[in-house]
Design a protein around this motif. Structure first.
Motif, PDB file in Angstrom:
ATOM      1  N   ALA A 317       0.833  -1.201   0.000  1.00 15.51           N
ATOM      2  CA  ALA A 317       0.000   0.000   0.000  1.00 15.51           C
ATOM      3  C   ALA A 317       0.869   1.253   0.000  1.00 15.51           C
ATOM      4  CB  ALA A 317      -0.931  -0.015   1.209  1.00 15.51           C
ATOM      5  N   GLU A 318       1.967   1.219   0.749  1.00 10.04           N
ATOM      6  CA  GLU A 318       2.891   2.351   0.764  1.00 10.04           C
ATOM      7  C   GLU A 318       3.514   2.560  -0.609  1.00 10.04           C
ATOM      8  OE1 GLU A 318       6.877   3.890   3.213  1.00 10.04           O
ATOM      9  OE2 GLU A 318       5.875   2.007   3.769  1.00 10.04           O
ATOM     10  N   MET A 319       3.890   1.478  -1.277  1.00 12.38           N
ATOM     11  CA  MET A 319       4.458   1.588  -2.621  1.00 12.38           C
ATOM     12  C   MET A 319       3.414   2.125  -3.603  1.00 12.38           C
ATOM     13  SD  MET A 319       6.751   1.361  -4.969  1.00 12.38           S
ATOM     14  CE  MET A 319       8.186   0.441  -4.358  1.00 12.38           C
ATOM     15  N   ALA A 326       4.110   9.847  -7.507  1.00 15.05           N
ATOM     16  CA  ALA A 326       5.146  10.090  -8.520  1.00 15.05           C
ATOM     17  C   ALA A 326       4.561  10.247  -9.914  1.00 15.05           C
ATOM     18  CB  ALA A 326       6.156   8.943  -8.504  1.00 15.05           C
ATOM     19  N   GLY A 327       3.241  10.148 -10.045  1.00 20.90           N
ATOM     20  CA  GLY A 327       2.603  10.327 -11.343  1.00 20.90           C
ATOM     21  C   GLY A 327       2.780   9.156 -12.287  1.00 20.90           C
ATOM     22  N   ARG A 328       2.949   7.944 -11.754  1.00 25.11           N
ATOM     23  CA  ARG A 328       3.149   6.768 -12.588  1.00 25.11           C
ATOM     24  C   ARG A 328       1.815   6.103 -12.940  1.00 25.11           C
ATOM     25  NH1 ARG A 328       8.402   5.133 -12.945  1.00 25.11           N
ATOM     26  NH2 ARG A 328       7.535   4.273 -14.880  1.00 25.11           N
ATOM     27  N   ALA A 329       1.796   5.448 -14.082  1.00 25.15           N
ATOM     28  CA  ALA A 329       0.667   4.611 -14.480  1.00 25.15           C
ATOM     29  C   ALA A 329       1.058   3.160 -14.221  1.00 25.15           C
ATOM     30  CB  ALA A 329       0.335   4.822 -15.949  1.00 25.15           C
ATOM     31  N   PHE A 330       0.220   2.446 -13.492  1.00 19.66           N
ATOM     32  CA  PHE A 330       0.597   1.090 -13.103  1.00 19.66           C
ATOM     33  C   PHE A 330      -0.618   0.197 -12.923  1.00 19.66           C
ATOM     34  CE2 PHE A 330       0.108   3.508  -9.195  1.00 19.66           C
ATOM     35  CZ  PHE A 330      -0.564   2.663  -8.344  1.00 19.66           C
ATOM     36  N   ARG A 391      13.443  -2.427   4.360  1.00 17.05           N
ATOM     37  CA  ARG A 391      14.391  -1.921   5.360  1.00 17.05           C
ATOM     38  C   ARG A 391      15.130  -0.689   4.855  1.00 17.05           C
ATOM     39  NH1 ARG A 391      17.307  -7.657   6.092  1.00 17.05           N
ATOM     40  NH2 ARG A 391      17.063  -7.477   3.819  1.00 17.05           N
ATOM     41  N   ASP A 392      15.043  -0.432   3.537  1.00 14.32           N
ATOM     42  CA  ASP A 392      15.722   0.707   2.923  1.00 14.32           C
ATOM     43  C   ASP A 392      14.704   1.772   2.527  1.00 14.32           C
ATOM     44  OD1 ASP A 392      18.076  -0.792   3.075  1.00 14.32           O
ATOM     45  OD2 ASP A 392      17.657  -1.753   1.131  1.00 14.32           O
ATOM     46  N   PRO A 393      15.174   2.994   2.236  1.00 10.51           N
ATOM     47  CA  PRO A 393      14.267   4.023   1.742  1.00 10.51           C
ATOM     48  C   PRO A 393      13.683   3.615   0.384  1.00 10.51           C
ATOM     49  CG  PRO A 393      16.345   4.985   2.474  1.00 10.51           C
ATOM     50  CD  PRO A 393      16.542   3.507   2.459  1.00 10.51           C
ATOM     51  N   LEU A 394      12.549   4.199   0.035  1.00 11.42           N
ATOM     52  CA  LEU A 394      11.942   3.930  -1.266  1.00 11.42           C
ATOM     53  C   LEU A 394      12.906   4.316  -2.380  1.00 11.42           C
ATOM     54  CD1 LEU A 394       8.318   5.203  -0.616  1.00 11.42           C
ATOM     55  CD2 LEU A 394       8.888   2.933  -1.523  1.00 11.42           C
ATOM     56  N   PRO A 395      12.981   3.544  -3.454  1.00  7.08           N
ATOM     57  CA  PRO A 395      13.847   3.901  -4.584  1.00  7.08           C
ATOM     58  C   PRO A 395      13.270   5.063  -5.367  1.00  7.08           C
ATOM     59  CG  PRO A 395      12.568   1.971  -5.130  1.00  7.08           C
ATOM     60  CD  PRO A 395      12.267   2.278  -3.682  1.00  7.08           C
ATOM     61  N   ASP A 396      14.054   5.564  -6.328  1.00  4.50           N
ATOM     62  CA  ASP A 396      13.581   6.612  -7.229  1.00  4.50           C
ATOM     63  C   ASP A 396      12.484   6.019  -8.119  1.00  4.50           C
ATOM     64  OD1 ASP A 396      13.148   8.687  -8.927  1.00  4.50           O
ATOM     65  OD2 ASP A 396      15.128   8.622  -9.896  1.00  4.50           O
ATOM     66  N   LEU A 397      11.304   6.589  -8.086  1.00  7.21           N
ATOM     67  CA  LEU A 397      10.163   6.051  -8.809  1.00  7.21           C
ATOM     68  C   LEU A 397       9.840   6.826 -10.072  1.00  7.21           C
ATOM     69  CD1 LEU A 397       7.798   5.261  -5.794  1.00  7.21           C
ATOM     70  CD2 LEU A 397       9.420   3.733  -6.935  1.00  7.21           C
TER      71      LEU A 397
END
Length: 399
Positions: A317-319, A326-330, A391-397
């Motif tokens: 849900a966070e992702m 980030a304005g992505r279509a998914f 465990r890591d920060p979110l990557p560049d999306l």
């Protein structure tokens, strides 16, 4: 889109279909279908259906993935769906869709659920072992809930989607139910999709609910119904639990035994804190008690984000929320309740598409083995992969 020899705005067509009755008739008799203009490089057909003298459009069978991702008729491709498990249970024709549900909607004395037929299908991605996935002759409640969400395009997000609330979700679900039959009953009659609350419509909605309950006959020969909504509250009573649904004043009732079993089956979706960050969408199988109360006999539950994108965990849900921001279509692949392995999300706004995996479980060898197998599958098949270890920060999306 194009009807016969005329281009028409989709929004106007949906809002005022009666205005285009003559054009619908011409397109159906002269061409045999409508054409969606979402792609300039491909002819994408749409089925023209007529019910009670009113025309409307539907996806060409198995053709939803041919539309552009931002199109209102776009559907996720078969490769990102567990729907193939249920091909024997879904019959799609130009006249509509028929579903075989394992739950009995009409009971005559003692009855049993339809059996499943075990037919091996393709191997799971990332595994060299044959898949244990079987093709099933009838859908369970979770599979049917996933089917409704997927066929209504609610597992797809596009920046042009805008704000998606329950009113928007219900409109899409009602549109899909209109052309569907379940266990030989019209889905529009067997399924109550909770209407969005408006004070000026409260009296009419309550009357509609009462009529729906009256259509469910108690006794030895019982007619059951389906209810689709989102949990607002679960409270104990003297005899079990009272379930309150968002937007609906009238409660439903369930036994503690049933809810204990369902909580074990849907620990993420039915977690008490899930309502704080998203929605707990449920599909309920109900009966009317001899005293007229709606009693839940079974249910399927699904966690979604605040925009009603499904998620299998709080990390997913966070992702999903981050991809939206980030304005992505998914697309969120719907697993149904069959086997097979699917990515957590698929980014469809770039070519080739990118698969997204959220690694959120730690310390379990079976999970780590599955993770390694999926990573190997993506490498061998040349799939682009975006990974997030929680465990890591979110990557560049960004694209």
């Amino acid at each position: 889109m194009r009807l016969a020899d005329r281009d028409v705005e989709v929004a106007d067509l949906k809002q005022r279909p009666d205005r285009y009755t003559g054009l619908f008739g011409r397109a159906r008799s002269e061409v045999g279908h409508a054409v969606c203009l979402c792609r300039s490089d491909e002819v994408v057909r749409l089925v023209i259906r007529c019910r009670s003298g009113r025309y409307h459009l539907a996806n060409w069978p198995a053709g939803g993935h041919q539309h552009a991702p931002g199109c209102s008729w776009y559907r996720s491709p078969a490769s990102t769906s567990g729907r193939s498990t249920y091909e024997p249970a879904i019959n799609v024709t130009e006249d509509g869709t028929s579903i075989r549900l394992s739950a009995q909607l009409t009971l005559h004395g003692v009855s049993t659920d339809p059996s499943t037929t075990h037919v091996p299908v393709a191997a799971k991605p990332g595994s060299s072992e044959p898949s244990t996935t079987t093709q099933r002759r009838a859908m369970g409640l979770l599979a049917f809930l996933h089917y409704l969400w997927e066929s209504s395009q609610l597992n797809v997000w596009h920046p042009r989607t805008g704000r998606r609330d329950w009113r928007a979700c219900r409109a899409r679900l009602v549109e899909q139910a209109r052309d569907c039959r379940v266990n030989r009953r019209e889905l529009a009659e067997a399924l109550w999709i909770v209407p969005p609350f408006q004070s000026e419509d409260a009296e009419r909605i309550n009357a509609d609910w009462d009529r729906f309950l009256e259509s469910l006959t108690p006794g030895r020969s019982r007619r059951r119904g389906l209810v689709l909504g989102q949990i607002r509250q679960i409270a104990p009573t003297k005899y079990g639990l009272r379930i309150g649904l968002a937007h609906q004043r009238a409660p439903l009732y369930a036994s503690q035994e049933l809810m204990d079993r369902c909580t074990r089956s849907y620990p993420v979706a039915l977690a008490a804190h899930a309502r704080e960050t998203g929605h707990q969408v449920v599909l309920l199988l109900i009966e009317r008690s001899p005293r007229g109360y709606p009693v839940i006999k079974d249910l399927a539950a699904m966690l979604t984000t605040t925009s009603y994108v499904p998620a299998d965990s709080s990390h997913e849900a966070e992702m999903a929320d981050a991809l939206t921001a980030a304005g992505r279509a998914f697309v969120k692949p719907m697993h149904y309740d069959g086997g097979g392995v699917h990515p957590d999300f698929v980014l469809v706004d770039e070519s080739p598409e990118t698969y997204v995996e959220v690694w959120g479980v730690r310390g379990r060898e079976d999970y780590e083995a599955r993770k390694r197998a999926k990573q190997e599958f993506y490498r061998e098949s040349g799939k682009r992969l975006l990974e997030w270890d929680v465990r890591d920060p979110l990557p560049d999306l960004g694209r």
